[in-house]
Design a protein around this motif. Structure first.
Motif, mmCIF file in Angstrom:
data_model
loop_
_atom_site.group_PDB
_atom_site.id
_atom_site.type_symbol
_atom_site.label_atom_id
_atom_site.label_comp_id
_atom_site.label_asym_id
_atom_site.label_seq_id
_atom_site.Cartn_x
_atom_site.Cartn_y
_atom_site.Cartn_z
ATOM 1 N N LYS A 1 5.537 8.347 1.144
ATOM 2 C CA LYS A 1 6.986 8.608 1.050
ATOM 3 C C LYS A 1 7.603 8.946 2.401
ATOM 4 O O LYS A 1 8.776 8.630 2.653
ATOM 5 C CB LYS A 1 7.262 9.712 0.035
ATOM 6 N N ARG B 1 5.181 -3.937 -10.059
ATOM 7 C CA ARG B 1 5.336 -2.499 -10.296
ATOM 8 C C ARG B 1 5.201 -1.749 -8.979
ATOM 9 O O ARG B 1 4.408 -2.121 -8.111
ATOM 10 C CB ARG B 1 4.268 -2.002 -11.276
ATOM 11 N N THR B 2 5.952 -0.674 -8.850
ATOM 12 C CA THR B 2 5.859 0.163 -7.657
ATOM 13 C C THR B 2 5.340 1.563 -7.974
ATOM 14 O O THR B 2 5.222 2.388 -7.072
ATOM 15 C CB THR B 2 7.236 0.293 -6.991
ATOM 16 N N ASP B 3 5.017 1.816 -9.244
ATOM 17 C CA ASP B 3 4.607 3.163 -9.656
ATOM 18 C C ASP B 3 3.162 3.238 -10.139
ATOM 19 O O ASP B 3 2.696 4.303 -10.536
ATOM 20 C CB ASP B 3 5.526 3.670 -10.761
ATOM 21 N N VAL B 4 2.453 2.138 -10.120
ATOM 22 C CA VAL B 4 1.088 2.097 -10.646
ATOM 23 C C VAL B 4 0.092 2.665 -9.640
ATOM 24 O O VAL B 4 -0.851 3.368 -10.000
ATOM 25 C CB VAL B 4 0.700 0.654 -11.021
ATOM 26 N N PRO C 1 1.209 0.355 -1.318
ATOM 27 C CA PRO C 1 2.259 1.375 -1.194
ATOM 28 C C PRO C 1 2.304 2.050 0.178
ATOM 29 O O PRO C 1 1.282 2.156 0.869
ATOM 30 C CB PRO C 1 1.878 2.389 -2.281
ATOM 31 N N GLU D 1 -1.976 2.624 -17.364
ATOM 32 C CA GLU D 1 -1.122 1.531 -16.930
ATOM 33 C C GLU D 1 -1.917 0.332 -16.407
ATOM 34 O O GLU D 1 -1.373 -0.760 -16.263
ATOM 35 C CB GLU D 1 -0.158 2.006 -15.832
ATOM 36 N N LYS E 1 -1.142 8.807 -1.413
ATOM 37 C CA LYS E 1 -0.989 10.252 -1.525
ATOM 38 C C LYS E 1 -1.087 10.984 -0.192
ATOM 39 O O LYS E 1 -0.770 12.170 -0.118
ATOM 40 C CB LYS E 1 -2.027 10.816 -2.491
ATOM 41 N N ILE F 1 1.280 -5.781 -7.440
ATOM 42 C CA ILE F 1 1.467 -4.449 -6.868
ATOM 43 C C ILE F 1 1.450 -4.545 -5.347
ATOM 44 O O ILE F 1 0.449 -4.976 -4.761
ATOM 45 C CB ILE F 1 0.361 -3.477 -7.326
ATOM 46 N N ASN G 1 -1.644 7.140 -13.357
ATOM 47 C CA ASN G 1 -1.738 6.959 -14.813
ATOM 48 C C ASN G 1 -2.643 5.772 -15.121
ATOM 49 O O ASN G 1 -2.171 4.638 -15.217
ATOM 50 C CB ASN G 1 -0.349 6.747 -15.409
ATOM 51 N N ASP H 1 6.505 -4.366 -1.044
ATOM 52 C CA ASP H 1 7.239 -4.432 -2.310
ATOM 53 C C ASP H 1 8.222 -5.600 -2.314
ATOM 54 O O ASP H 1 8.422 -6.251 -3.341
ATOM 55 C CB ASP H 1 7.993 -3.124 -2.562
ATOM 56 N N ILE I 1 -0.231 4.714 -5.838
ATOM 57 C CA ILE I 1 0.519 5.520 -4.871
ATOM 58 C C ILE I 1 -0.348 5.817 -3.652
ATOM 59 O O ILE I 1 -1.568 5.788 -3.710
ATOM 60 C CB ILE I 1 1.014 6.841 -5.482
#
Length: 235
Positions: free
Chosen positions: A129, A156-159, A126, A192, A163, A123, A189, A141, A161
């Motif tokens: 955005k 993975r890039t979605d595990v 992150p 995961e 915020k 991972i 989540n 990444d 974040i």
């Protein structure tokens, strides 16, 4: 015939617009990529993956969060070739260089270390955005992708974040860095990560505050262990 024409066009293009070494700015040879041979062998490799439990790295996290291992590909020093490479990666759009160097490191890890045994996922740290839109890519990444392809371990890039958007960490002290990032990450989540061995990937390891904040969220979400791999580590 078509292959011959393609090679001819490529050679002609390289003659007019040669690729340049990111270390010394000289034209690269036909078998060189990102760095010329001289700069490649001059990289200050750490060799930490051969003994990744040295106190100098793990002490960055000692007493704060349990980190399984820490290892970096090269040493980072001001005005050195690694600083120049990281600057090119982060601010000059050379994201492919991050992936290439990570692949070099990945092949070393695969051949010389047992660190990767049992790792479930990689991972990258992150970006928020807003910063991602500003930069156009997350260098962590791309590093994770290079490692993933070399090691045959999924990334993975979605595990995990980010915020909240926070200002740059560059000029901050360790305490200020921690205050700046301690609440900015989240695991949307937890299913995961539960029971998985996860490696956090980043470009440069300095105080470790950002990675520490990431690790805390992952461990609280139920992952089994957290390791750390970075392209560079400050001396």
């Amino acid at each position: 015939m078509f292959r011959f024409i393609r090679l001819l066009v490529t050679d002609f293009t390289d003659l007019l617009f040669p690729s340049l070494c990111l270390g010394c700015n000289r034209a690269l040879g036909s078998n060189e990529n990102i760095l010329c041979t001289h700069c490649r062998i001059s990289l200050p490799e750490t060799g930490q993956h051969r003994s990744p439990y040295s106190e100098s790295l793990l002490n960055k996290f000692g007493g704060k969060v349990p980190i399984q291992f820490v290892a970096s590909f090269v040493y980072f020093s001001k005005s050195g070739i690694v600083q120049k490479l990281i600057h090119q990666v982060k601010y000059k759009g050379k994201k492919e260089a991050a992936k290439e160097m990570a692949a070099w490191y990945g092949y070393q890890l695969k051949q010389e270390s047992e660190l990767i045994n049992g790792i479930d996922v990689l991972i990258g740290v992150p970006l928020h955005k807003s910063r991602l839109q500003q930069r156009g890519y997350n260098q962590a990444d791309w590093i994770a992708e290079g490692l993933s392809e070399a090691l045959d371990i999924p990334m993975r890039t979605d595990v995990l974040i980010r915020k909240q958007f926070k200002e740059s960490q560059t000029q901050k002290s360790r305490m200020d860095r921690w205050q700046n990032v301690k609440t900015v990450f989240a695991v949307p989540n937890p299913d995961e990560v539960i029971g998985k061995n996860i490696v956090i990937v980043d470009d440069v390891l300095t105080t470790g505050s950002t990675i520490e904040a990431c690790a805390i969220e992952l461990l609280q979400a139920g992952c089994k262990s957290v390791g750390v791999l970075t392209l560079a580590a400050a001396h």
